[in-house]
Structure formats: C-alpha cells, structure tokens
Design a protein around this motif. Sequence first.
Motif, PDB file in Angstrom:
ATOM      1  N   ASP A   1       0.838  -1.235   0.208  1.00 36.60           N
ATOM      2  CA  ASP A   1       0.032   0.214  -0.173  1.00 36.60           C
ATOM      3  C   ASP A   1       0.792   1.044  -0.081  1.00 36.60           C
ATOM      4  O   ASP A   1       0.518   2.294  -0.661  1.00 36.60           O
ATOM      5  CB  ASP A   1      -0.834  -0.196   1.171  1.00 36.60           C
ATOM      6  N   PHE A   2       1.877   1.261   0.713  1.00 36.72           N
ATOM      7  CA  PHE A   2       2.747   2.334   0.839  1.00 36.72           C
ATOM      8  C   PHE A   2       3.411   2.459  -0.323  1.00 36.72           C
ATOM      9  O   PHE A   2       3.646   3.801  -1.176  1.00 36.72           O
ATOM     10  CB  PHE A   2       3.652   2.211   1.948  1.00 36.72           C
ATOM     11  N   VAL A   3       4.229   1.493  -0.859  1.00 35.94           N
ATOM     12  CA  VAL A   3       4.597   1.706  -2.475  1.00 35.94           C
ATOM     13  C   VAL A   3       3.852   2.253  -3.453  1.00 35.94           C
ATOM     14  O   VAL A   3       4.026   3.168  -4.264  1.00 35.94           O
ATOM     15  CB  VAL A   3       5.372   0.345  -2.738  1.00 35.94           C
ATOM     16  N   GLU A   4       2.593   1.685  -3.551  1.00 31.15           N
ATOM     17  CA  GLU A   4       1.601   2.281  -4.281  1.00 31.15           C
ATOM     18  C   GLU A   4       1.253   3.706  -4.170  1.00 31.15           C
ATOM     19  O   GLU A   4       1.246   4.548  -5.114  1.00 31.15           O
ATOM     20  CB  GLU A   4       0.313   1.514  -4.325  1.00 31.15           C
TER      21      GLU A   4
ATOM     22  N   ARG B   1       0.183   8.220  -6.188  1.00 27.32           N
ATOM     23  CA  ARG B   1      -0.371   9.223  -5.731  1.00 27.32           C
ATOM     24  C   ARG B   1       0.377  10.536  -5.054  1.00 27.32           C
ATOM     25  O   ARG B   1      -0.013  11.747  -5.116  1.00 27.32           O
ATOM     26  CB  ARG B   1      -1.638   8.709  -4.602  1.00 27.32           C
ATOM     27  N   ARG B   2       1.281  10.075  -4.248  1.00 25.62           N
ATOM     28  CA  ARG B   2       2.070  11.202  -3.460  1.00 25.62           C
ATOM     29  C   ARG B   2       2.603  11.961  -4.702  1.00 25.62           C
ATOM     30  O   ARG B   2       3.553  11.671  -5.648  1.00 25.62           O
ATOM     31  CB  ARG B   2       3.260  10.555  -2.818  1.00 25.62           C
ATOM     32  N   LEU B   3       2.671  13.448  -4.406  1.00 26.91           N
ATOM     33  CA  LEU B   3       3.370  14.561  -5.390  1.00 26.91           C
ATOM     34  C   LEU B   3       4.439  14.761  -4.800  1.00 26.91           C
ATOM     35  O   LEU B   3       4.831  15.089  -3.600  1.00 26.91           O
ATOM     36  CB  LEU B   3       2.503  15.909  -5.391  1.00 26.91           C
ATOM     37  N   HIS B   4       5.557  14.524  -5.770  1.00 27.19           N
ATOM     38  CA  HIS B   4       7.095  14.704  -5.374  1.00 27.19           C
ATOM     39  C   HIS B   4       7.523  15.968  -5.835  1.00 27.19           C
ATOM     40  O   HIS B   4       7.454  16.488  -6.910  1.00 27.19           O
ATOM     41  CB  HIS B   4       7.794  13.706  -6.145  1.00 27.19           C
TER      42      HIS B   4
ATOM     43  N   GLY C   1       8.568  18.469  -9.692  1.00 29.01           N
ATOM     44  CA  GLY C   1       7.295  19.406 -10.012  1.00 29.01           C
ATOM     45  C   GLY C   1       5.977  19.018  -9.479  1.00 29.01           C
ATOM     46  O   GLY C   1       5.064  19.447  -9.979  1.00 29.01           O
ATOM     47  N   TYR C   2       5.956  18.291  -8.484  1.00 26.90           N
ATOM     48  CA  TYR C   2       4.536  18.234  -7.620  1.00 26.90           C
ATOM     49  C   TYR C   2       3.862  17.085  -8.578  1.00 26.90           C
ATOM     50  O   TYR C   2       2.879  17.533  -8.676  1.00 26.90           O
ATOM     51  CB  TYR C   2       3.972  19.410  -7.117  1.00 26.90           C
ATOM     52  N   ILE C   3       4.564  16.288  -9.007  1.00 24.43           N
ATOM     53  CA  ILE C   3       3.912  15.148 -10.024  1.00 24.43           C
ATOM     54  C   ILE C   3       4.175  13.982  -9.401  1.00 24.43           C
ATOM     55  O   ILE C   3       5.349  13.597  -8.817  1.00 24.43           O
ATOM     56  CB  ILE C   3       4.377  15.288 -11.373  1.00 24.43           C
ATOM     57  N   ALA C   4       3.164  12.921  -9.567  1.00 22.09           N
ATOM     58  CA  ALA C   4       3.522  11.464  -8.970  1.00 22.09           C
ATOM     59  C   ALA C   4       4.394  10.834  -9.863  1.00 22.09           C
ATOM     60  O   ALA C   4       4.269  11.155 -11.244  1.00 22.09           O
ATOM     61  CB  ALA C   4       2.103  10.569  -8.853  1.00 22.09           C
ATOM     62  N   PRO C   5       5.506  10.091  -9.457  1.00 19.81           N
ATOM     63  CA  PRO C   5       6.394   9.614 -10.242  1.00 19.81           C
ATOM     64  C   PRO C   5       5.848   8.564 -11.277  1.00 19.81           C
ATOM     65  O   PRO C   5       6.430   8.745 -12.617  1.00 19.81           O
ATOM     66  CB  PRO C   5       7.372   8.605  -9.084  1.00 19.81           C
ATOM     67  N   ASN C   6       4.919   7.874 -11.244  1.00 16.53           N
ATOM     68  CA  ASN C   6       4.124   6.948 -12.250  1.00 16.53           C
ATOM     69  C   ASN C   6       4.035   7.960 -13.427  1.00 16.53           C
ATOM     70  O   ASN C   6       3.714   7.647 -14.617  1.00 16.53           O
ATOM     71  CB  ASN C   6       2.996   6.122 -11.752  1.00 16.53           C
TER      72      ASN C   6
END
Length: 138
Positions: free
Chosen positions: A54-57, A62-65, A69-74
Amino acid sequence: MAGCPAIAADALARAPRQGQRAQRVERWHKTFKSTALRPAARTSIDDARRVTADFVEHYNARRLHSAIGYIAPNDNFAGREAEIVTERDRKLEAASDLRRRLARQHLCSLAPRLTARRSPSGASMSSPASTAGQCMRQ
C-alpha cells in the motif's frame, strides 16, 4: 546481492563516490518506517507485506514529489508531466478569475455604504445608483 524475501526488495549496488543514491534510499526507508510501518504494530508478515504494498503504491502513484514538479512518479515516468502541468495551470487560472469576481462582487455590495459618505465640503460624493451601475458594468 541477496534480496529481502520479507518485502521482496533487492539491495541496490552503488558505484564509488555515488553517495546521493544511498542517501535517497535511506530517506525512502525513513519515510516508509515513520509513516507506514511503525505507527501500528504489525501482527504478521502478511500484514507487513500489505502495508508495504500500500505504501509503495501510494508513494509511486498518488504522492506528489516536489523534486519532479509536484507530480506523482508514475505520471512522470509515463510522460504525462506536460498534460498535468497544463491542466494545473488551467485550474489555477480559473480559481484566480473566481477570486477576482468574488472580490468585485464584495466591493460592489459595499459600494452603497461607501458612497453615502460626504465629501469634506458636505456634498455627496456620488450616488449609490451610479456606483452600483459601475459595479455591474465591470
């Protein structure tokens, strides 16, 4: 290098003088432990695996990095960065327009009270009707 069967992760080999890679991996583990693994005691290995998955997903999808540029890595990996930035800019512009409109409406609602004040000579500065008309035209 041998993998860790409990969480199905392999150790990362790093080249000499590439310390930042180790720092990133250590930072990821710190975040994982502090936000997912440690808050509640895990009762079984299956529970720990579920929490890890769940954390990796969440971390990748979903988490913005901030570093990308505040975009999810996927999304970044899939090449959707330009599309996301364009949509974000459109939403920010719409919100800005809405704030300007609401501020203008608020000022127009105050106009009758503001125009009822008298000038220093004692004459009325402008009529509420003319001020309301100006607000409606803007």
